[in-house]
Design a protein around this motif. Structure first.
Motif, PDB file in Angstrom:
ATOM      1  N   TYR A 143       0.828  -1.215   0.000  1.00  0.00           N
ATOM      2  CA  TYR A 143       0.000   0.000   0.000  1.00  0.00           C
ATOM      3  C   TYR A 143       0.860   1.262   0.000  1.00  0.00           C
ATOM      4  O   TYR A 143       0.506   2.268  -0.612  1.00  0.00           O
ATOM      5  CB  TYR A 143      -0.926   0.031   1.219  1.00  0.00           C
ATOM      6  N   TYR A 144       1.974   1.199   0.712  1.00  0.00           N
ATOM      7  CA  TYR A 144       2.887   2.346   0.756  1.00  0.00           C
ATOM      8  C   TYR A 144       3.304   2.731  -0.661  1.00  0.00           C
ATOM      9  O   TYR A 144       3.177   3.882  -1.077  1.00  0.00           O
ATOM     10  CB  TYR A 144       4.105   1.990   1.604  1.00  0.00           C
ATOM     11  N   THR A 145       3.795   1.742  -1.420  1.00  0.00           N
ATOM     12  CA  THR A 145       4.266   2.000  -2.774  1.00  0.00           C
ATOM     13  C   THR A 145       3.126   2.450  -3.686  1.00  0.00           C
ATOM     14  O   THR A 145       3.295   3.357  -4.510  1.00  0.00           O
ATOM     15  CB  THR A 145       4.936   0.734  -3.345  1.00  0.00           C
ATOM     16  N   GLU A 146       1.992   1.823  -3.536  1.00  0.00           N
ATOM     17  CA  GLU A 146       0.813   2.185  -4.334  1.00  0.00           C
ATOM     18  C   GLU A 146       0.498   3.675  -4.197  1.00  0.00           C
ATOM     19  O   GLU A 146       0.242   4.372  -5.182  1.00  0.00           O
ATOM     20  CB  GLU A 146      -0.371   1.342  -3.848  1.00  0.00           C
ATOM     21  N   THR A 147       0.557   4.187  -2.967  1.00  0.00           N
ATOM     22  CA  THR A 147       0.220   5.593  -2.739  1.00  0.00           C
ATOM     23  C   THR A 147       1.398   6.521  -3.045  1.00  0.00           C
ATOM     24  O   THR A 147       1.189   7.690  -3.375  1.00  0.00           O
ATOM     25  CB  THR A 147      -0.269   5.821  -1.300  1.00  0.00           C
ATOM     26  N   LYS A 148       2.634   6.015  -2.959  1.00  0.00           N
ATOM     27  CA  LYS A 148       3.791   6.830  -3.358  1.00  0.00           C
ATOM     28  C   LYS A 148       3.761   7.079  -4.870  1.00  0.00           C
ATOM     29  O   LYS A 148       4.189   8.141  -5.338  1.00  0.00           O
ATOM     30  CB  LYS A 148       5.108   6.161  -2.956  1.00  0.00           C
ATOM     31  N   ILE A 149       3.263   6.114  -5.631  1.00  0.00           N
ATOM     32  CA  ILE A 149       3.116   6.312  -7.080  1.00  0.00           C
ATOM     33  C   ILE A 149       2.120   7.442  -7.345  1.00  0.00           C
ATOM     34  O   ILE A 149       2.387   8.364  -8.132  1.00  0.00           O
ATOM     35  CB  ILE A 149       2.663   5.009  -7.774  1.00  0.00           C
ATOM     36  N   LEU A 150       0.971   7.375  -6.693  1.00  0.00           N
ATOM     37  CA  LEU A 150      -0.040   8.424  -6.852  1.00  0.00           C
ATOM     38  C   LEU A 150       0.537   9.780  -6.448  1.00  0.00           C
ATOM     39  O   LEU A 150       0.315  10.794  -7.113  1.00  0.00           O
ATOM     40  CB  LEU A 150      -1.271   8.113  -5.993  1.00  0.00           C
ATOM     41  N   GLN A 151       1.269   9.792  -5.353  1.00  0.00           N
ATOM     42  CA  GLN A 151       1.864  11.021  -4.832  1.00  0.00           C
ATOM     43  C   GLN A 151       2.866  11.618  -5.824  1.00  0.00           C
ATOM     44  O   GLN A 151       2.818  12.816  -6.127  1.00  0.00           O
ATOM     45  CB  GLN A 151       2.565  10.716  -3.506  1.00  0.00           C
ATOM     46  N   GLU A 152       3.772  10.777  -6.318  1.00  0.00           N
ATOM     47  CA  GLU A 152       4.801  11.292  -7.236  1.00  0.00           C
ATOM     48  C   GLU A 152       4.184  11.841  -8.511  1.00  0.00           C
ATOM     49  O   GLU A 152       4.573  12.913  -9.001  1.00  0.00           O
ATOM     50  CB  GLU A 152       5.823  10.201  -7.564  1.00  0.00           C
ATOM     51  N   LYS A 153       3.218  11.114  -9.047  1.00  0.00           N
ATOM     52  CA  LYS A 153       2.534  11.598 -10.258  1.00  0.00           C
ATOM     53  C   LYS A 153       1.916  12.980 -10.019  1.00  0.00           C
ATOM     54  O   LYS A 153       1.989  13.868 -10.864  1.00  0.00           O
ATOM     55  CB  LYS A 153       1.441  10.611 -10.680  1.00  0.00           C
ATOM     56  N   GLU A 154       1.295  13.134  -8.851  1.00  0.00           N
ATOM     57  CA  GLU A 154       0.614  14.392  -8.510  1.00  0.00           C
ATOM     58  C   GLU A 154       1.621  15.545  -8.447  1.00  0.00           C
ATOM     59  O   GLU A 154       1.382  16.628  -8.987  1.00  0.00           O
ATOM     60  CB  GLU A 154      -0.106  14.233  -7.165  1.00  0.00           C
ATOM     61  N   VAL A 155       2.743  15.315  -7.780  1.00  0.00           N
ATOM     62  CA  VAL A 155       3.745  16.368  -7.608  1.00  0.00           C
ATOM     63  C   VAL A 155       4.400  16.732  -8.934  1.00  0.00           C
ATOM     64  O   VAL A 155       4.552  17.915  -9.272  1.00  0.00           O
ATOM     65  CB  VAL A 155       4.800  15.945  -6.565  1.00  0.00           C
TER      66      VAL A 155
END
Length: 345
Positions: A143-155
């Motif tokens: 889950y950590y990695t799943e949300t880090k992907i979303l986060q990086e894309k957003e930034v």
């Protein structure tokens, strides 16, 4: 003696500054002459040259005072990767980051440097000399990695030179060092409970471990080099020690350095993986009746038994990055910082 005034451009905010990486970041920024604000949910340390702001990352009204007057924001807030709370990861890493971006724009922050993770491209199979243009993991390992992907894309997609708002992402891997609440303490606890006897696979798989000071160095370089029309804008950069080491050699050096036995029995990777998968399925069936947070998971087997190390060439070329502390020295410094975890005779 007259106090030298800091230029306004040297004011920054470290979001998540009470955490492991955040504290080291704050100390180095102060040492380089920055005026530093820290925003976090708690005050993790005292520093007479730092202004602390406490609040909820997901509330813009909490964030704005901490960002006032800052030209750079470092965003390194995240729940611990070892947590298994999917909702918390989504709230903090994704929804919270959307709020951070909005607050930065509103406060007039010009640069946002994100602490991402090299795991955003890792799917549990070998990566050797991984480049930043590898695709995001379609099946993230947790889950950590799943949300880090979303986060990086957003930034990265928020990068807007016309609107005078620039973004960059730093992807460290396997951060360790003094005051780390995760890697070394968890490893020692596993050794104490007899769970560090087995090497998964042949023990030759190379992995990046990165000393915290080098990770901080990469972030500060990125902030200082990030300019309009620079190759940093809206891009991700791997930051590692650039010295991949066999995973089990690193673990053994930490354990033996603290007086514990190194793992010595081998278990085939495929067997460990399927046992972990079976164990996870059993726990899933039992979940309505009993809650267990397992340490033996397919994700951890994959991290321990595959190659995953990354190229720093992009960071060397565009950031001028070079590790400040070599791996041998980093391991020694780390071991010296944990006298309380040393096995007593």
């Amino acid at each position: 003696m007259a106090t030298r005034l800091r230029p306004a451009s040297k004011k920054c905010t470290v979001i998540g500054g009470s955490g492991f990486l955040g504290q080291h970041m704050v100390e180095h920024l102060v040492g380089k002459g920055y005026a530093v604000n820290v925003f976090d949910i708690r005050k993790g340390f005292d520093h007479d040259k730092v202004h602390f702001f406490l609040g909820d990352l997901c509330r813009k009204e909490d964030l704005l005072p901490a960002l006032e007057g800052a030209t750079v924001a470092f965003h390194c807030a995240s729940p611990a990767p070892s947590s298994n709370n999917r909702d918390l990861f989504y709230k903090v890493n994704y929804l919270g980051t959307k709020v951070v971006i909005e607050a930065c724009r509103e406060a007039g922050v010009q640069k946002l440097v994100l602490t991402s993770s090299a795991s955003v491209v890792f799917e549990g199979t070998d990566i050797k000399h991984g480049l930043e243009d590898l695709p995001y993991a379609k099946n993230p390992i947790d889950y950590y990695t799943e949300t880090k992907i979303l986060q990086e894309k957003e930034v990265l997609s928020a990068n807007d030179p016309e609107g005078k708002f620039l973004t960059v992402a730093i992807r460290p891997h396997g951060i360790f060092g003094p005051r780390d609440p995760q890697l070394v303490p968890i490893l020692v606890q596993a050794a104490k409970s007899g769970k560090m006897k087995f090497i998964i696979g042949d023990g030759k798989n190379l992995v990046d471990f990165t000393y915290v000071e080098n990770v901080v160095h990469g972030h500060i370089l990125a902030a200082e080099q990030l300019q309009r029309d620079s190759p940093l804008c809206g891009k991700a950069f791997h930051i590692t020690n650039d010295e991949p080491i066999p995973f089990w050699e690193f673990m053994s050096r930490i354990l033996t350095g603290l007086g514990y036995e190194a793992p010595r029995y081998h278990i085939p990777y495929w067997l460990a993986y399927y046992l972990a998968l079976l164990f996870s399925l059993v726990l899933m069936l039992l979940r309505p009746f009993i809650a267990i947070n397992p340490t033996f998971t397919p994700m951890r087997v994959a991290l321990a038994g595959t190659f995953h190390y990354y190229s720093c060439e992009r960071a060397k070329k565009h950031l001028g990055y070079k590790p400040l502390v070599g791996l041998d020295e980093a391991i020694e410094k780390t071991l010296r910082s944990y006298p309380h975890l040393h096995r007593t005779a």
